[in-house]
Design an enzyme around this catalytic site. Structure first.
Site: not given
Ligand SMILES: NC(=O)c1ccc[n+]([C@@H]2O[C@H](COP(=O)([O-])OP(=O)(O)OC[C@H]3O[C@@H](n4cnc5c(N)ncnc54)[C@H](OP(=O)(O)O)[C@@H]3O)[C@@H](O)[C@H]2O)c1
Length: 430
Positions: A15, A34, A46, A131, A138, A189, A207
């Site tokens: 994201v 905006a 990280r 959101e 959505i 995936g 949710k």
């Molecule tokens: N993926 C989706 O489709 C989706 C949809 C709706 C909501 N969400 C929500 O969006 C959020 C992110 O999801 P995601 O899928 O993008 O997760 P993700 O791909 O696993 O990314 C997580 C990110 O957080 C970073 N991170 C982890 N620990 C950290 C720390 N201690 N300090 C700083 N950065 C740190 C990671 O760094 P590195 O990259 O360096 O490892 C990575 O860039 C979650 O809350 C998820 O529930 C995701």
């Protein structure tokens, strides 16, 4: 054009990276809408060496995400790390405590700590945009909070997890087992290596707790969501459901009943032809029923970088325009906790399937158990007949309470001719 809005982003994964790309790609459009440009000035993740697909040399990098909250140039922190606790929670507390607002996609965090964080935001003149936390692309949070503000909401429900919807849709289309389709979804995936949050209904429950808070003006109450996942849904039940005119969907449903707030997540049978029954594959949908609009349906992509970034950026743009809405529709002091309606009071129709030895008298024994628990049968299907071989018999029951239905099934399970625990699926009246 006003001063640029200066943003810090924590988390540059699926994201976070998509948000950076969207801000870059549609930067001019967003600035026009905006009234000021949306400028990322600092980020944290990280692994500094990892390629995020966007240029980061002009932004400050923090190894410690909490530094974003303290950075005086950062006006708005976008939390995209994830997790109900840990760094995400600490970062939100620090940011709001410093009087800055937060935009997040983190449903787990808000389902657990939403009330506390909303109060903290308000006490410090800040807000939380989420959101992206419910149904990805959505725009249901804004819809409930703003577009349906004139309505008393009676029920909100939806297909809130794309992984589960993909698995159930593929099982129906191919007749394959849950395990086989899950393994394929992992390869493609669509499902995580550890899929339990999705398939056990927890993600949907997070949710749902947020939708209920928005719809009914209560603090999110994740602990009281009745939660059942899709592991036990079989191709046989999906086939019987189709034959009887239903689809099986993992629904999250919230409504206020005489017993309090009912929040439940479980496989549900929905009539073929209803709008929600047609939402297949990885798509999500939410239905909000209001006293003025009746039923309204919103559907689209519930996850993935682009759709989720779309929702994150909408919140950023709103903030840039000066919007500071109460987090859960009403100011936190006005949020009213509702008693949780116990699941045994749930009132609805049911499908159930028995695997029985086809002997004379079995149906009479089953009927006696149902009668004793005041369950009345709407339909019965017994297709195959084979002496001394297990055969499925499926029933639908008229509306009754969960206590009656589970009581009857517990007795039926003890009958000698019943070979497996009965399988029960609730029928949602739409
Ligand atoms: N993926 C989706 O489709 C989706 C949809 C709706 C909501 N969400 C929500 O969006 C959020 C992110 O999801 P995601 O899928 O993008 O997760 P993700 O791909 O696993 O990314 C997580 C990110 O957080 C970073 N991170 C982890 N620990 C950290 C720390 N201690 N300090 C700083 N950065 C740190 C990671 O760094 P590195 O990259 O360096 O490892 C990575 O860039 C979650 O809350 C998820 O529930 C995701």
């Amino acid at each position: 054009m006003g001063e640029p809005l200066r943003i810090g982003i924590a988390g540059l994964g699926t994201v976070g990276a998509a948000v950076l790309k969207l801000l870059e790609h549609n930067g001019a459009l967003l600035a026009a809408r905006a009234g000021r440009s949306l400028q990322v000035v600092a980020v944290s993740a990280r692994d500094r060496a990892r390629d995020r697909g966007v240029a980061l040399h002009e932004v400050r990098w923090y190894d410690d995400a909490l530094a974003l909250a303290a950075d005086p140039e950062v006006e708005l922190v976008v939390e995209l790390i994830g997790g109900a606790d840990g760094v995400a929670l600490e970062l939100c507390r620090a940011t709001l405590g410093a009087g800055k607002s937060v935009v997040t996609a983190n449903k787990a965090l808000l389902a657990h700590h939403g009330a506390e964080l909303a109060a903290l935001a308000e006490a410090n003149g800040a807000t939380i945009g989420f959101e992206a936390a419910v149904a990805g692309g959505i725009p249901i949070v804004k819809t409930l909070r703003e577009a349906l503000a004139g309505n008393r909401i009676s029920r909100v429900y939806g297909i809130l997890n794309g992984t589960c919807n993909y698995i159930l849709t593929t099982m129906r289309e191919t007749g394959r087992s849950f395990d086989a389709v899950l393994a394929e979804a992992q390869e493609l995936g669509y499902a995580e290596a550890d899929p339990s949050f999705d398939i056990d209904g927890i993600d949907t429950a997070h949710k749902l707790a947020l939708l209920a808070a928005l719809a009914f003006g209560c603090p999110p109450n994740f602990a009281s969501v009745y939660t059942e996942g899709i592991r036990h849904v079989s191709p046989l039940d999906i086939a019987f459901a189709s034959e009887m005119g239903y689809r099986i969907k993992l629904l999250g449903v919230a409504r206020v009943t005489d017993h309090g707030l009912e929040q439940r997540v479980h496989p549900s049978m929905v009539r073929i032809g209803t709008p929600i029954s047609q939402v297949d594959g990885v798509f999500n949908a939410v239905v909000a029923e209001g006293d003025q609009v009746d039923g309204t349906l919103y559907s689209g992509r519930g996850a993935g970088g682009g759709p989720t970034a779309s929702a994150v950026v909408a919140d950023i743009a709103d903030f840039a325009k000066g919007a500071r809405p109460p987090v859960f529709t009403v100011p936190s002091a006005a949020l009213r906790a509702l008693p949780a309606a116990p699941m045994e009071h749930h009132y609805g129709a049911y499908y159930f399937r028995l695997m029985v030895l086809d002997k004379p008298g079995v149906l009479a024994d089953v009927a006696a158990c149902l009668r004793d628990h005041e369950v009345s049968i709407e339909s019965v299907i017994q297709r195959s007949r084979s002496l001394h071989e297990p055969v499925p018999i499926v029933f639908t029951a008229h509306e009754t309470t969960e206590a009656n239905m589970t009581g009857a099934l517990a007795r039926i399970a003890r009958l000698e001719a019943v070979l497996e625990p009965p399988r029960m699926i609730r029928i949602e009246t739409l």
